[in-house]
Design an enzyme around this catalytic site. Structure first.
Site, PDB file in Angstrom:
ATOM      1  N   GLU A 240       0.810  -1.229   0.000  1.00  0.00           N
ATOM      2  CA  GLU A 240       0.000   0.000   0.000  1.00  0.00           C
ATOM      3  C   GLU A 240       0.837   1.270   0.000  1.00  0.00           C
ATOM      4  O   GLU A 240       0.683   2.145   0.839  1.00  0.00           O
ATOM      5  CB  GLU A 240      -0.990   0.011   1.175  1.00  0.00           C
ATOM      6  CG  GLU A 240      -2.098   1.048   0.945  1.00  0.00           C
ATOM      7  CD  GLU A 240      -3.218   0.973   1.949  1.00  0.00           C
ATOM      8  OE1 GLU A 240      -3.878  -0.065   2.008  1.00  0.00           O
ATOM      9  OE2 GLU A 240      -3.442   1.968   2.652  1.00  0.00           O
ATOM     10  N   ARG A 244      -2.527   0.846  -4.418  1.00  0.00           N
ATOM     11  CA  ARG A 244      -3.491   0.091  -3.598  1.00  0.00           C
ATOM     12  C   ARG A 244      -4.471   1.025  -2.881  1.00  0.00           C
ATOM     13  O   ARG A 244      -5.547   0.610  -2.485  1.00  0.00           O
ATOM     14  CB  ARG A 244      -2.722  -0.783  -2.587  1.00  0.00           C
ATOM     15  CG  ARG A 244      -3.602  -1.722  -1.795  1.00  0.00           C
ATOM     16  CD  ARG A 244      -2.772  -2.802  -1.120  1.00  0.00           C
ATOM     17  NE  ARG A 244      -3.568  -3.605  -0.220  1.00  0.00           N
ATOM     18  CZ  ARG A 244      -3.125  -4.685   0.403  1.00  0.00           C
ATOM     19  NH1 ARG A 244      -1.892  -5.106   0.208  1.00  0.00           N
ATOM     20  NH2 ARG A 244      -3.905  -5.369   1.212  1.00  0.00           N
TER      21      ARG A 244
END
Ligand code: ADP
Ligand code: ZN
Length: 369
Positions: A240, A244
């Site tokens: 992330e 993401r």
């Protein structure tokens, strides 16, 4: 002076399979017997899922000669704490479970998050598999390896990235899932369609009634699409760091609404409202068309999710956003849709605009403007 380099540059293969089907729960023990993943197994579940599925799995595991234990904790988000994690770990040590143990997480997102985090740190990390039992966990939390617990300072603040070895999605388990919980998963499903796939969005428009009724064919199809979409995004950005974050669509405002309601509002309802607010912001900034906004909001309504903000203080929602997010010059990072199936990041959204849109969400349906 001497210098010794510790070379740790390595290529890691964290790949794993997601297996989707009916009545998989009965098949897991047989598969583990044929191709063992460990010497001992620990099923981690909650007090509801234990009765519905955990006990059955434990019995089947033992029947197949697999050395298996079960630990359950009280169902609910309130249990997602370091304390629960500690209790589970202590029990595992009492059972003399070592590195050769596999954790099997059986339950919704709460179970997946705690069990995954236990696996991430127990003996400095052991393997685990996910057996999600809620539509939300099918679509979201069981894939991607994010594990965490909550603290008094906020949700999911302590955790780790730890990928499962395998995910078994037994679609039959949804039969017992309450309607309210189904809706949480439907909201994330709509989110996936809006951010990545207009064909999937069209499918949802056609099949939303059957989805609510838990039609097995529709459940299997949407689960497959959800997993494909989530997997693609996770593959691009496992930790992330960027891409993401598009999965946060509807969540920037959604999380703030959830917090401002003192978590009385469900996650699905809050995310639905977050998506309604986000398209409105996108329209205000000149990106999204009215036609696409109406389509999104109609699907949300057809899924029996809210499009009007109930009596929650907008001031508190804004306060929660200030607390939660990085705000620079009154501007906040947002994921906004350009059209159905296509979103982008922007830092041009001001809290003033968020407030204006929330005010409008309170008084009238944005569809009818
Ligand atoms: P999520 O984070 O995936 O929404 P939770 O772990 O908070 O899910 O679970 C929501 C609730 O549903 C909990 O009370 C849990 O015990 C219960 N639950 C989970 N799976 C099932 C199921 N298949 N049938 C009935 N209840 C379930
Ligand atoms: Zn979510």
């Amino acid at each position: 002076m001497e210098k010794i380099r510790v070379n740790l540059k390595k290529q890691i293969d964290n790949s794993y399979d997601i297996i989707i089907g009916e009545n998989l729960l009965n098949k897991i023990p047989k598969e583990l017997k044929q191709r063992p993943l460990a010497n001992k197994y620990i099923i981690i579940t909650d007090s509801n899922v234990e009765k519905q599925y955990g006990d059955i799995l434990l019995k089947e595991m033992k029947k197949n000669g697999l050395k298996t234990y079960l630990i359950s904790f009280k169902a609910g988000e309130k249990s997602k704490t370091r304390k629960t994690k500690e209790i589970i770990e202590n029990r595992m040590m009492e059972y003399d479970l070592g590195r050769d143990t596999l954790v099997i997480a059986v339950g919704g997102g709460v179970v997946g998050d705690i069990a995954g985090f236990v696996a991430a740190t127990y003996y400095r990390g052991i393997s685990y598999i996910q057996v999600p039992t809620t539509l939300l966990a099918f679509a979201d939390s069981s894939i991607g390896g994010k594990t965490a617990v909550n603290t008094g300072f906020g949700k999911n603040l302590i955790g780790a990235f730890h990928q499962p070895k395998r995910v078994y999605i037994d679609t039959t388990t949804l039969k017992t899932l309450p309607k309210k919980e189904m809706k949480n998963g439907i909201a994330e499903t709509i989110k996936h369609a809006v951010i990545k796939d207009k064909g999937f969005f069209r499918y949802l428009e056609k099949n939303v009634k059957q989805l609510i009724k838990k039609d097995p064919v529709v459940i299997e199809y949407i689960t497959k699409r959800n997993c494909e979409i989530k997997a693609k995004i996770v593959e691009m950005d496992e930790k992330e760091k960027g891409q993401r974050k598009i999965l946060n669509y509807g969540h920037t405002i959604g999380h703030a609404i959830e917090a401002a309601s003192n978590y009385k509002m469900t996650h699905g309802n809050a995310v639905a409202l977050g998506m309604v607010a986000a398209v409105k912001i996108s329209i205000e900034l000149g990106y999204m068309s009215m036609k696409d906004m109406i389509r999104q909001n109609n699907l949300i309504e057809a899924a029996k999710l809210p499009v009007i903000l109930p009596d929650i203080s907008i001031e508190n929602i804004i306060k929660a956003m200030r607390y939660d997010k990085k705000i620079i010059d009154d501007k906040i990072m947002f994921v906004l849709p350009k059209k159905i199936g296509d979103v982008f990041f922007t830092d041009e959204v001001s809290l003033k605009l968020v407030k204006k849109v929330l005010d409008e969400l309170k008084v009238k349906k944005v569809n009818n403007q």
